[in-house]
Structures are given as structure tokens and as C-alpha cells.
Write a protein that holds these residues in place. Structure first.
Motif, short mmCIF file in Angstrom:
data_model
loop_
_atom_site.label_atom_id
_atom_site.label_comp_id
_atom_site.label_asym_id
_atom_site.label_seq_id
_atom_site.Cartn_x
_atom_site.Cartn_y
_atom_site.Cartn_z
N SER A 163 0.83 -1.20 0.00
CA SER A 163 0.00 0.00 0.00
C SER A 163 0.86 1.26 0.00
O SER A 163 1.77 1.41 0.83
CB SER A 163 -0.90 -0.01 1.24
N ILE A 164 0.61 2.15 -0.94
CA ILE A 164 1.26 3.46 -0.96
C ILE A 164 0.20 4.53 -1.17
O ILE A 164 -0.92 4.25 -1.58
CB ILE A 164 2.33 3.57 -2.08
N THR A 165 0.56 5.77 -0.89
CA THR A 165 -0.37 6.88 -1.02
C THR A 165 -0.41 7.38 -2.46
O THR A 165 0.49 7.09 -3.27
CB THR A 165 0.03 8.04 -0.11
N GLU A 222 2.71 9.44 -3.07
CA GLU A 222 3.93 8.65 -3.23
C GLU A 222 4.00 8.01 -4.61
O GLU A 222 5.07 7.99 -5.24
CB GLU A 222 4.01 7.57 -2.15
N VAL A 267 -1.40 -6.56 4.65
CA VAL A 267 -1.14 -5.26 4.01
C VAL A 267 0.19 -4.71 4.51
O VAL A 267 0.40 -4.57 5.72
CB VAL A 267 -2.28 -4.27 4.30
N GLN A 327 2.59 -1.51 4.62
CA GLN A 327 2.70 -0.07 4.41
C GLN A 327 4.02 0.22 3.72
O GLN A 327 5.09 -0.01 4.28
CB GLN A 327 2.62 0.67 5.75
N VAL A 337 5.17 3.13 1.82
CA VAL A 337 5.64 4.46 1.44
C VAL A 337 7.15 4.57 1.67
O VAL A 337 7.88 5.13 0.86
CB VAL A 337 4.89 5.55 2.23
N ALA A 350 9.44 -1.10 4.43
CA ALA A 350 8.53 -2.08 3.85
C ALA A 350 9.26 -3.40 3.60
O ALA A 350 8.72 -4.49 3.86
CB ALA A 350 7.94 -1.55 2.55
N ASN A 371 9.96 -5.03 7.06
CA ASN A 371 8.72 -5.48 7.70
C ASN A 371 8.14 -6.70 7.00
O ASN A 371 7.66 -7.63 7.65
CB ASN A 371 7.69 -4.34 7.71
#
Length: 305
Positions: free
Chosen positions: A191-193, A196, A248, A250, A252, A257, A260
Motif C-alpha cells: 500500500s502506498i499513497t 507517493e 497489508v 505499508q 511508502v 517495507a 517489515n
């Protein structure tokens, strides 16, 4: 005092082994150049050196654990499938590279399927993916997967409404069937914004080494951000099952990432270090009548560096 030749030979050998080890770790630094301005590195103006050192230290530790996991999978005849899904430019490929970098490609391999050809479009939807599933003692990492139907095919209109609904009817049973067959299935969404992804696309546009990563489909996905968001939300809601839940990441911050995701992946298995018999390098057989013939100069690659 003159040291015995055997001692100096041993010291030289150890130094050469140490240099080779450093070279192997430089491979990771080469990968990191993708995320950093080369001029910044050459000028010595690299920021957050302590954070960068901590990242490498932890990455190497996790990669050592991945080697243990690989040995455990191979020794125990386990079958593992890991799906990597997410937005375009979300960093899936970077994580896959770090996971497989120090693993045996005969044990851990990547499946990145192209768009289906005319024949494949007439097959059962999951058929071409089944061909890439692991045998005992193997790990397969799918760089995008059968969830293309729930994402790009849905948004871009490459499948009908009926095919789309049939996918959601079928995929839970398909994945439960994989689980019953002994396959450990792990699904990651990166997941990215919006901001981003915009920045990363601009980076690819202005970097000639990365422009190949930008396809017309990628550019169109930028325009259809909201449609992809709706498709992703529907996909997660309808395919998050106990036998194969979604996780999921994260993404960004690329480095966080990677760490994790790898750490979480390791936590999905009750693996342990597999004991191996000590390795002894056999003595080379030397025959008195052996004569090594020189390679013709015309066949030698010029040493420009």
C-alpha cells in the motif's frame, strides 16, 4: 623473521575470501543505487548514514534467516506460494529481489507472468498459474498473480462482469484447495499513497534506467487511481479467508517495507536451522600427463576495466 610460506599463503587466502564476501554484499549496495542519487553518493553528502547502516545490518540478518527458511522448506519438503500485489510502483519488485537475492534459484523462484496470449484466454482462468505452483521443497513468489482479474482486468475492462463475479466465486475454493494440498499460501498487498505513487512515477520518467518500468498500462493506472482503489477494497473484502488471509504492507518507506515484509514472512513458518554435515573441500586430482592448452588471444574479452 620470515614467516613460513604456508602461513602467508593461508593469510592471503583468508584475505581473498574476505574480499569476495564484501563483493557479495556490494550487490545489495548496487540495488540500493536505484533509490538514491548517484551524484549524492559520489559527493559524500549521503544523509542518515546511521540509519542506512542499521538498515543493511538488519537486512543481512533477515536474509540469513531466509536461507535457514529455505533449508527448512527443502529439508521438510514444504510447498510455499507467496503472492505480491499492490499499486504500480509500490515496491513489490524490490522486496522480491531482497528475498531471493541470497537464495538458491532452484528452490526459490519468481513467477512473473506476461499478459495471456490468445490460447491462454480460452483456458480455465487459473490454468496458467497452476503450472507454476511449487513441488515439494520449493518456494514460488508470484510478482502479481491470479488477482489480476480483480484489479487491472476489472478496471481496464479486460474481463466481463460475469467473468469478474465467477472469479470471486471460484478463488476462495481454489485457495482452500491449495491449502488442503499442503501448499502454504501467503498474500501481500503493498500500500502506498496517491502522492507517493505520483512521485515514483515522476522518478521513473526522469531516470533513463527506470523508464522501461513505465508501461502504457502503468500510466493509465495513474489516471484511474480511484477505480483501482475501489477494486482493491472489493478484492480484499471478498477474498480475505482464514486459509489464505491478506496482509497489508505499508510501503511508502521502501526500506521499512522490505524489512517489515521479510520479518513478517519469516514469522509465518515454524522453521528452524537444519543441521548439515561439515563440508570438506576435496583435493584436486593432478595427472602428470595433463597439459592445459592456452586460449587463443582472439577469444579473450578485452579488459577495458
Amino acid at each position: 623473521m620470515t614467516l613460513p610460506s604456508t602461513f602467508t599463503d593461508h593469510e592471503d587466502l583468508m584475505q581473498r575470501i574476505a574480499r569476495d564476501l564484501v563483493d557479495s554484499y556490494d550487490e545489495e549496495i548496487e540495488l540500493e543505487l536505484e533509490d538514491r542519487n548517484l551524484d549524492e553518493l559520489e559527493s559524500g553528502k549521503v544523509t542518515d548514514k546511521a540509519g542506512r547502516q542499521a538498515y543493511f545490518k538488519e537486512l543481512f540478518r533477515l536474509q540469513a534467516e531466509l536461507v535457514k527458511l529455505q533449508d527448512w522448506v527443502q529439508h521438510g519438503k514444504q510447498k510455499v506460494v507467496i503472492l505480491f500485489e499492490g499499486r504500480d510502483a509500490a515496491g513489490k519488485g524490490g522486496v522480491i529481489k531482497r528475498i531471493t537475492q541470497r537464495l538458491n534459484p532452484r528452490v526459490a523462484r519468481v513467477a512473473a507472468l506476461p499478459a495471456p496470449n490468445d490460447r491462454e484466454r480460452t483456458q480455465w482462468y487459473f490454468q496458467r498459474y497452476v503450472a507454476h505452483l511449487p513441488a515439494a521443497g520449493e518456494i514460488v513468489l508470484f510478482d502479481r498473480s491470479w488477482y489480476n482479474r480483480a484489479g487491472v482486468e476489472r478496471v481496464m475492462g479486460f474481463c466481463s462482469d460475469e467473468e469478474y463475479e465467477e472469479f470471486f466465486r471460484t478463488v476462495p475454493d481454489f485457495e482452500r484447495m491449495l491449502a488442503r494440498s499442503g501448499i502454504k499460501l501467503i498474500k501481500y498487498w503493498f500500500s502506498i499513497t496517491d502522492e507517493e505513487q505520483h512521485m515514483r512515477f515522476l522518478g521513473r520518467i526522469h531516470d533513463p534506467l527506470k523508464q522501461w518500468k513505465l508501461s502504457p498500462m502503468d500510466l493509465e493506472s495513474r489516471r484511474r487511481w480511484e477505480e483501482y482503489t475501489k477494486a482493491k477494497e472489493t478484492m480484499l473484502e471478498r477474498t480475505h479467508i482464514p486459509e489464505a488471509p491478506w496482509w497489508v504492507v505499508q510501503a511508502v518507506d521502501k526500506k521499512k517495507a522490505r524489512l517489515n515484509c521479510i520479518s513478517h514472512l519469516l514469522g509465518q513458518f515454524p522453521y528452524h536451522e537444519v543441521e548439515h554435515a561439515p563440508v570438506t573441500l576435496p583435493a584436486r586430482v593432478r595427472n602428470a600427463d595433463y597439459l592445459r592448452h592456452p586460449v587463443p588471444a582472439s577469444m579473450i574479452v578485452p579488459e577495458l576495466y
